[in-house]
Each structure stands twice: as C-alpha cells, then as structure tokens.
Design a protein around this motif. Structure first.
Motif, PDB file in Angstrom:
ATOM      1  N   SER A 396       0.848  -1.184   0.000  1.00  5.70           N
ATOM      2  CA  SER A 396       0.000   0.000   0.000  1.00  5.70           C
ATOM      3  C   SER A 396       0.892   1.244   0.000  1.00  5.70           C
ATOM      4  O   SER A 396       2.051   1.185   0.426  1.00  5.70           O
ATOM      5  CB  SER A 396      -0.886   0.015   1.246  1.00  5.70           C
ATOM      6  N   SER A 494      -1.960  -8.699   5.450  1.00  8.14           N
ATOM      7  CA  SER A 494      -2.893  -9.077   4.385  1.00  8.14           C
ATOM      8  C   SER A 494      -4.074  -9.921   4.851  1.00  8.14           C
ATOM      9  O   SER A 494      -3.906 -10.892   5.592  1.00  8.14           O
ATOM     10  CB  SER A 494      -2.141  -9.849   3.289  1.00  8.14           C
ATOM     11  N   LYS A 524     -15.374  -6.610  -3.320  1.00  4.70           N
ATOM     12  CA  LYS A 524     -15.508  -5.187  -2.951  1.00  4.70           C
ATOM     13  C   LYS A 524     -15.868  -5.051  -1.475  1.00  4.70           C
ATOM     14  O   LYS A 524     -15.409  -4.121  -0.794  1.00  4.70           O
ATOM     15  CB  LYS A 524     -16.569  -4.518  -3.822  1.00  4.70           C
ATOM     16  N   LYS A 527     -12.769  -5.543   0.452  1.00  2.48           N
ATOM     17  CA  LYS A 527     -11.920  -4.348   0.337  1.00  2.48           C
ATOM     18  C   LYS A 527     -12.407  -3.248   1.268  1.00  2.48           C
ATOM     19  O   LYS A 527     -11.597  -2.549   1.903  1.00  2.48           O
ATOM     20  CB  LYS A 527     -11.906  -3.854  -1.115  1.00  2.48           C
ATOM     21  N   GLU A 528     -13.702  -3.102   1.410  1.00  4.46           N
ATOM     22  CA  GLU A 528     -14.245  -2.089   2.315  1.00  4.46           C
ATOM     23  C   GLU A 528     -13.898  -2.417   3.763  1.00  4.46           C
ATOM     24  O   GLU A 528     -13.561  -1.519   4.549  1.00  4.46           O
ATOM     25  CB  GLU A 528     -15.765  -2.001   2.141  1.00  4.46           C
ATOM     26  N   ASN A 531     -10.317  -1.389   4.223  1.00 10.23           N
ATOM     27  CA  ASN A 531     -10.195   0.072   4.324  1.00 10.23           C
ATOM     28  C   ASN A 531     -10.632   0.573   5.695  1.00 10.23           C
ATOM     29  O   ASN A 531      -9.987   1.455   6.288  1.00 10.23           O
ATOM     30  CB  ASN A 531     -11.028   0.744   3.229  1.00 10.23           C
ATOM     31  N   LEU A 543      -5.833  -6.171   0.927  1.00  8.81           N
ATOM     32  CA  LEU A 543      -6.662  -7.282   0.441  1.00  8.81           C
ATOM     33  C   LEU A 543      -5.854  -8.103  -0.558  1.00  8.81           C
ATOM     34  O   LEU A 543      -5.339  -7.584  -1.549  1.00  8.81           O
ATOM     35  CB  LEU A 543      -7.937  -6.764  -0.211  1.00  8.81           C
ATOM     36  N   VAL A 602      -9.584  -4.184  -7.527  1.00  5.65           N
ATOM     37  CA  VAL A 602     -10.135  -4.181  -6.160  1.00  5.65           C
ATOM     38  C   VAL A 602      -9.152  -4.827  -5.186  1.00  5.65           C
ATOM     39  O   VAL A 602      -8.849  -4.270  -4.127  1.00  5.65           O
ATOM     40  CB  VAL A 602     -11.492  -4.917  -6.108  1.00  5.65           C
ATOM     41  N   ALA A 603      -8.641  -6.010  -5.535  1.00  7.82           N
ATOM     42  CA  ALA A 603      -7.708  -6.717  -4.646  1.00  7.82           C
ATOM     43  C   ALA A 603      -6.299  -6.187  -4.881  1.00  7.82           C
ATOM     44  O   ALA A 603      -5.410  -6.890  -5.369  1.00  7.82           O
ATOM     45  CB  ALA A 603      -7.773  -8.218  -4.902  1.00  7.82           C
ATOM     46  N   THR A 604      -6.078  -4.935  -4.505  1.00  7.59           N
ATOM     47  CA  THR A 604      -4.818  -4.267  -4.837  1.00  7.59           C
ATOM     48  C   THR A 604      -3.652  -4.735  -3.974  1.00  7.59           C
ATOM     49  O   THR A 604      -2.504  -4.423  -4.254  1.00  7.59           O
ATOM     50  CB  THR A 604      -4.974  -2.745  -4.692  1.00  7.59           C
TER      51      THR A 604
END
Length: 723
Positions: A396, A494, A524, A527-528, A531, A543, A602-604
């Motif tokens: 990140s 992770s 998604k 991912k939220e 975050n 993620l 999304v899965a960055t």
C-alpha cells in the motif's frame, strides 16, 4: 505402599516430597500473601491425599493429580486454581511435544509435500521442517488466543506460515539491494566493500540473497535489478577500456573489446546467480523464493542486463537445458517505454515473450490503465514502480514521515491470513446476510491476529535480520540493538480469500463466469472491510487474492469432511484460488483476461491472472494475449508445462518422453505464482490437491480475440492490435 504409574509407564513408590514441591510452586504463584497456604496447611493436604490412597495399590499420575486437586479445594481454593492451571500447562506442553514428535517422525521417514520447492528428502530440509513443527505447536498452545486457534483448526480461517510467526519475523519484502551495495555493508562479521565490477556485484547479490532470505519467510524480491546493476556494468566497461588503452589498443577497437568483455562478465555473473538460486538452499532448508523485476530502464547497460537475463533463461540451465525455477522473472510493462513498436525497449518486450513461450517466465506487470490499475496510478503520480512481493503481493502507499516521498522499495509484509469463503457459503444455507455476517466476523478476527503479531514483531531488534534492518536493505535503518518498530510502520498485513468459484457454485449452481458481478461484489465488500480496519487501527492492511498451494487441498478436505460432497463445491480434491475462473472452464484467452480483470482493480494487495498455453505457443498469439492483458492493467502469467527427459534431453509438454519412451522426466509448472518442479525424475513434488488441479487444467483457446468486439470497447477501438 502405593505405587504411582508415570505417563511413560514407569512405576515408582509414592513420594510425598514431589507433591509438596508441586504445591509449593503453585503456592508461590498466588499473589496475595494472605491467601497462600501455610506449611502446616500443606502438611494437612498431604495427609488428606495419603488418607485417600490408603487402600490403593496402584494409581496413575492423572488420577493422583485429581486427588491433590480435591484436597487443595478443601484447604485453599486459590492455590487449587494455580495448581490446576500449572497442571493444564504441563498437559498442553506434553500434548504439543507429542504432536511435534509424531509429525517429525513422519517427516523423517515419509517427507512432506506441503511446499513444492522444499526437497524433504534432504536432511537439512528435514531438520528445518521438524523445527517448524515444534514452533507451530508452540504458537498454537501458548501464543495465540484459543478462539483464534479454534477458528484455524476448524477451517474458518488459515493463518499462513504459523510456525514462522513464532520467531516474530517479517514476511515478503522488496529488498533495497541498490542501497545496500552503494555504501558497502557488514555480513557475518565481514565488511563487504561496494563492488568494483558487475560480475562481483552479481556474486555479492547472490550471497546477500541467500543470507537475508534466511531471516524472514515468504518471497524475497529485488526490484528493478537492471537499474541496480547498470552502474557496476559501467564500472566494468571503464576498467576494461582503461586497461586496453594502457596496453596500446586503438580507442575504437578498445571500446568494442571492452564492451564484449563487460557483456561476458554480465553473462557469467547472472549464470552464477541463477545456478546458485536453483541449487543452494538457504538456512531455512529451501530454495529461496526470489523475484527480480526489470525491463523499464532505457539506460544502455540496464538494457543489456535485461536482455542477458532473458537470453540465459531461454537457453535453459545445466546439461539438459532445463527450465530454471528461480529467480522468478517479472517484466515491467509501460506502453510508451516497451509496448509500442517505436518505444525504446520494445525489443526487450519481444525477447521476453519469446522466452515465455517455452520457459513460462517472465511474468508481465502492467503500469498502464490507471482507471483500474492502482500500480499505474502510483507510477503516474510518483514515477515509482511497485514491484510484486513474492508471487503476487503489493504494498500500500506509504509516505516517508520526514520527506513526504512515496516509499515502496525497502518495505515488507508482516503475514497473510485467509478466509474460507466456501465454508461461509455452506454455513449460510443460502442466506446472503448470514454469509456476509460470517465474512465480517472472521475478517475482524484476522485483523485482531495481525495486530497481536504487529506488537510482538515491533519488539524485535535490528540484529534479527541485520542486512534488512541495519545494513541498508530496508527503507530506513536501525541499530543492531534497537527495536524495528519504526521500520514496520511501513509494513502491510494481508487479508486473504479463497474459493470465489465455489461460493458462486453454491449459491447459483453455475460458475463464476456467469455470475461475475456477484463475485466482484464479495471482493468489494472485503476491500471495504480492509479500508475500515486500516483507518480504525492506523495500520496498513491489504486485500490479498491468496496463492493457496497447499490450502486449496486443506480447506477442501475439511469442508468435504464436514458437509459431504456438494457438486462443484466440495466434490473435487481442491478449491479454486482467489478470484480465478475454474481451471476446467472452457474459455478463450481474451475472455479469461476480460472476466478476471475487474478483480485486479479491487484486490490491490495481491493479484495475478494466468492463461494456459501449449508448450512453444506461436509468438504472435502469445504477444496478442499479453498485449491485451497489459492494456487491461493486469499482472499476467503464462502457464505451460515445460518437461525435460532426463535420459535423452527432449523437451516439451509430456509425462512420458515421446522420443525415447522414458518416464524419467523432470517437469516444471506453475504452482500458484511461482514455478515449481511438478516432477523430478518422475516423482511428484505436489500434494494430492495440487496434483488433481494440474491434471484438470485445460488449455485456453487462442483464436478468438474477435469475440471481444462484442463487449470490450477498448479492444474494439484497436488499442491492443498486435504489432
């Protein structure tokens, strides 16, 4: 006189002094001195026990302890609690040792196939595996909360590298090799000066890699190695040139000779580096999981280094020219640098594709398409390349606390924990709200486990991994006796997931291909959660689309045992990695890329897509496929089976040599993100689940790019036409 039967079966006469010692130890742990036993009371407890044993000829230690607990409960409940706690502790310790001993015995005689790149036939590897077994038991019994252990053992979550966590190590890293080499460094008490030639630099990089990779677990990436070593190639060239001119060689001729000599140095250096990584295990008893990235630097020597890496990899390794496993090669793609016909490194891109046709590597990392690719956003914003850690993990954004500069190289991950999504689906009995509740519950547990690990890792000293933390491998350095907490503030943790295909199959009785949006909504949601946790705890959670080499087998086996065989959910020997389409899905290359590409955005924290090709696939077909994946902003891998007959040297995709009929075959295939030996001299290195998954893989159709005209506007506009 009563005989006491010990746990090991040995019989001894009753000895009151041993019970007195145990009671005194328990008594000492009672904090309030007014709640302790007096010596007179201890004597009363012994007399109580002896009265109970009066007519008993033989008693085992477990029964004896129950009598002692009964006596203590009468005379002092506080000491009784401490005695029971200590007894439970000893029982847990005994159980841990027994589990470790049983698994160790299995390793000694049968080996282990959990990790395909660990040769468990070797004594050094067996030693490392047995050590890991004991550390795993220590983690389970004494370091993790019981509810976390229960969730792991019941298959709700999987805590990766459980044994390695006992040492409070870091996980994957992007090692700053350039910084380390620039200033010289100390290793094992010896001072290394900055290399004066490129061949020396390659040798030092190999030594550092073997040493530093032993002090962590997971992947070890050297980012942009072409840039790192270009300056040393320049030094070699100047050294040769000056020597030739001093020896009266005409300047132009000397320049050409010096260049040839430098190129030969680079070739010999890389050959030595590659051979070392494929043949020498580090102190963890395994070949280090090393990745190097390259291809973006347009400097003359950087380009030559990239070209030589590809040339040597394509030629193969050793007498039979086998496909090398390590280092993993990753070609960094940016259209204006190497993706267009008139771009300066376009020749390297074509050379990379030619290499992938038969050697699988390199993989391709796109820095294009900022609409869906976070790595392109970072590159356009800062000029920084985010290379992959291990086989698919990404860091990140982190900003230097003093300069505000974005930092990626020199950072690391602190571990991954994966959610068993198919289990949640089955447990929900078709209730989507219940499914998401289970995701939320166990995701929160994952964050708590990570936070607990973070606190422990933060207490580690720089001396635990000196090349990384003290000598320049990290984005900042600390002293040998200083805490690494300032360093790991830049580390990610992770949240992984597995089995989206099986989740979709459970809810709809159809594949992910037909319910892509539903699967994407799940990711998604994950991912939220990531975050929210990052903001709440001020930590860098990520993620991660888990590369589950052994986990696809472990989770599936557990789910089937609990829920029985459910068609396309638990009836195979494996479940599907992350967001991938099932390996049996009959789709074309462009369709697979198109369907999986939204998940990359999304899965960055970690993602990759692969397509299955025949060995030696046509260059233009492969190039068109990679072009399209790069346009979509993917991290993309080429899957072929690269087999070599150990008898006659024939190469291709086969299990029995079509030339001489031998089954003495060594084959290389992709396990998850890394390559591994599928077979060595006919014997498989894979677990049963991975063997079944590889057998089920089908080649993706390569002649249907025109089908994208109907649903991909970017492709229809001609953005990915092959040059």
């Amino acid at each position: 006189m009563t005989i006491v039967i010990k746990k090991n079966g040995i019989e001894e006469k009753w000895n009151s002094h041993k019970i007195v010692e145990a009671i005194q130890k328990s008594n000492a742990r009672v904090k309030d001195k007014y709640k302790k036993l007096t010596n007179e009371q201890i004597l009363s407890v012994i007399l109580y026990v002896e009265s109970k044993l009066k007519d008993t000829e033989k008693i085992n230690t477990s029964e004896l302890h129950n009598v002692v607990i009964e006596a203590l409960s009468v005379y002092n409940p506080n000491v009784c609690l401490e005695y029971k706690a200590f007894r439970n502790y000893k029982e847990r310790f005994r159980k841990s040792f027994q589990n470790a001993a049983e698994h160790s015995n299995k390793i000694v005689y049968d080996g282990d196939k959990e990790n395909a790149n660990k040769d468990s036939t070797l004594n050094s590897t067996k030693q490392a595996l047995i050590s890991e077994t004991l550390m795993r038991e220590m983690m389970i019994q004494f370091e993790l909360k019981p509810e976390w252990v229960k969730a792991h053992e019941e298959g709700w979550i999987h805590i990766h590298d459980l044994s390695s966590r006992y040492l409070n190590q870091i996980n994957c890293c992007l090692f700053d090799m350039g910084n380390l080499l620039n200033n010289g460094f100390e290793m094992n008490g010896s001072k290394y000066l900055e290399p004066k030639t490129v061949q020396t630099a390659w040798a030092v990089v190999g030594d550092v890699t073997l040493s530093a990779s032993s002090q962590q677990y997971g992947g070890f990436t050297i980012p942009e190695i072409d840039t790192v070593l270009a300056k040393y190639a320049e030094r070699s060239y100047n050294k040769h040139l000056n020597y030739l001119i001093e020896n009266k060689i005409e300047k132009n001729k000397a320049g050409k000779m010096a260049e040839e000599m430098t190129i030969r140095e680079i070739e010999q250096g890389y050959q030595g580096f590659e051979t070392k990584l494929n043949t020498v295990s580090n102190s963890l008893g395994q070949i280090p999981f090393v990745t190097i990235t390259f291809g973006l630097d347009t400097n003359k020597w950087a380009r030559i280094i990239s070209s030589i890496i590809l040339k040597i990899r394509k030629e193969g390794m050793g007498k039979n020219r086998m496909t090398a496993i390590f280092p993993k090669l990753v070609f960094i793609y940016r259209k204006e640098v190497n993706g267009k016909k008139d771009s300066p490194n376009y020749d390297l891109y074509k050379q990379a594709i030619e290499c992938s046709r038969i050697r699988l590597y390199p993989d391709y990392l796109s820095l294009d398409n900022p609409e869906t690719n976070n790595l392109a956003v970072v590159y356009e914003r800062s000029g920084k390349v985010v290379s992959g850690m291990g086989c698919r993990a990404y860091l990140s954004p982190f900003y230097h606390p003093e300069t505000g500069e974005e930092i990626y190289t020199g950072r690391n991950n602190l571990g991954a924990i994966t959610l068993n999504l198919p289990k949640y689906a089955i447990e929900s009995k078709g209730d989507l709200n219940r499914f998401y509740q289970l995701i939320d519950k166990y995701a929160q547990m994952v964050f708590e486990i990570h936070l607990d690990a973070y606190k422990k890792i933060a207490k580690s000293k720089g001396s635990t991994n000196p090349l990384m933390f003290c000598e320049g491998g990290s984005w900042m350095s600390v002293g040998y006796n200083e805490s690494i907490e300032p360093i790991i503030k830049a580390s990610t943790m992770s949240l992984g997931y597995i089995g989206l295909e099986e989740v979709v199959q459970y809810f709809f009785r159809e594949s992910l291909k037909h319910h892509n949006k539903f699967a994407l909504d799940i990711v998604k949601h994950l991912k939220e959660l990531v975050n929210q946790a990052s903001k709440k705890y001020d930590k860098l959670f990520a993620l991660y689309s888990t590369p589950a080499e052994s986990l696809i087998y472990r989770f599936q086996k557990m789910n089937r045992k609990q829920y029985g065989r459910i068609k396309n959910v638990t009836d195979r020997e494996y479940m599907t990695n992350s967001f991938h389409l099932h390996v049996t899905e009959d789709v074309s290359v462009p369709e697979k890329i198109y369907l999986e590409s939204p998940f990359h955005g999304v899965a960055t924290g970690g993602r990759i897509s692969y397509c299955e090709f025949p060995y030696g696939v046509d260059f233009n077909v492969l190039k068109q496929s990679i072009d399209y994946a790069m346009q979509k902003g993917l991290y993309f891998g080429v899957n072929v089976i690269s087999a070599t007959c150990c008898n006659c040297g024939y190469q291709g995709d086969f299990e029995v040599c079509p030339k001489c009929g031998s089954d003495n075959v060594t084959s290389v295939s992709r396990v998850c993100g890394y390559l591994s030996f599928g077979k060595i001299k006919g014997d498989s290195r894979y677990n049963l689940g991975k063997q079944a998954e590889i057998r089920d893989r089908i080649k993706h159709r390569t002649n249907e790019f025109k089908e994208l005209y109907k649903y991909d506007k970017e492709y229809r506009n001609g953005e990915t036409t092959s040059n």
